[in-house]
Design a protein around this motif. Structure first.
Motif, PDB file in Angstrom:
ATOM      1  N   PRO A 115       0.816  -1.226   0.000  1.00 38.10           N
ATOM      2  CA  PRO A 115       0.000   0.000   0.000  1.00 38.10           C
ATOM      3  C   PRO A 115       0.846   1.271   0.000  1.00 38.10           C
ATOM      4  O   PRO A 115       0.486   2.258  -0.642  1.00 38.10           O
ATOM      5  CB  PRO A 115      -0.817  -0.117   1.289  1.00 38.10           C
ATOM      6  N   VAL A 116       1.977   1.237   0.682  1.00 41.63           N
ATOM      7  CA  VAL A 116       2.866   2.408   0.711  1.00 41.63           C
ATOM      8  C   VAL A 116       3.429   2.667  -0.688  1.00 41.63           C
ATOM      9  O   VAL A 116       3.454   3.803  -1.161  1.00 41.63           O
ATOM     10  CB  VAL A 116       4.008   2.195   1.734  1.00 41.63           C
ATOM     11  N   GLU A 129       0.726   4.056  -2.929  1.00 33.21           N
ATOM     12  CA  GLU A 129       0.463   5.465  -2.645  1.00 33.21           C
ATOM     13  C   GLU A 129       1.536   6.359  -3.256  1.00 33.21           C
ATOM     14  O   GLU A 129       1.249   7.424  -3.793  1.00 33.21           O
ATOM     15  CB  GLU A 129       0.397   5.678  -1.130  1.00 33.21           C
ATOM     16  N   LYS A 130       2.774   5.927  -3.196  1.00 32.19           N
ATOM     17  CA  LYS A 130       3.885   6.756  -3.690  1.00 32.19           C
ATOM     18  C   LYS A 130       3.982   6.799  -5.211  1.00 32.19           C
ATOM     19  O   LYS A 130       4.295   7.837  -5.775  1.00 32.19           O
ATOM     20  CB  LYS A 130       5.201   6.258  -3.100  1.00 32.19           C
ATOM     21  N   GLU A 154      -1.321   3.926  -9.185  1.00 35.07           N
ATOM     22  CA  GLU A 154      -1.805   2.629  -9.668  1.00 35.07           C
ATOM     23  C   GLU A 154      -1.005   2.122 -10.863  1.00 35.07           C
ATOM     24  O   GLU A 154      -0.610   0.963 -10.915  1.00 35.07           O
ATOM     25  CB  GLU A 154      -3.286   2.727 -10.030  1.00 35.07           C
ATOM     26  N   GLU A 208      -8.745  -0.742   0.167  1.00 33.04           N
ATOM     27  CA  GLU A 208      -8.788   0.495  -0.624  1.00 33.04           C
ATOM     28  C   GLU A 208      -9.595   0.281  -1.904  1.00 33.04           C
ATOM     29  O   GLU A 208     -10.394   1.125  -2.292  1.00 33.04           O
ATOM     30  CB  GLU A 208      -7.363   0.948  -0.983  1.00 33.04           C
TER      31      GLU A 208
END
Length: 119
Positions: free
Chosen positions: A13-14, A17-18, A21, A99
């Motif tokens: 997930p990190v 986020e960075k 997608e 998410e």
């Protein structure tokens, strides 16, 4: 107090986020190419065993590696295609799956709110 070992799902997930997608999918595809058997274009038991050290899985037993393949093998051919590998990686990340569920729920709520009744 002992420190908890970090696992794959702690980082996905990190990373998503960075890099977004599209970046995440690109990185998963890179990971697939790293592990695949170039002759078959699939991740096979042999290619996974040969490259397991790259993932920090060098100490895994053969039955554990086979179990990993079975977990993601959607078509039952005993190997992982690029799509099967990407699906497996996302499924192994509960936070990332949550998410996705929220995004789908929000999309349905927005779509339902934009429909006007027929009667």
């Amino acid at each position: 107090m002992a420190e908890r070992a970090l696992e794959f799902e702690d980082f996905l997930p990190v990373i998503a986020e960075k890099i977004g997608e599209e970046g995440l999918i690109a990185e998963l595809c890179n990971g697939f190419r790293l592990l695949m058997d170039p002759a078959r274009g699939l991740i096979t038991f042999e290619s996974l065993k040969r490259n397991a050290e790259l993932l920090g899985l060098g100490g895994m037993r053969d039955d554990e590696l086979r179990g990993m393949l079975r977990e993601g093998d959607l078509d039952g051919d005993g190997a992982l295609s690029e799509m099967e590998f990407c699906v497996l990686m996302v499924r192994l990340s509960p936070e990332l799956m949550e998410e996705s569920r929220r995004w789908v729920d929000d999309t349905f709520r927005q779509a339902a709110g934009s429909f006007s009744p027929l009667f």
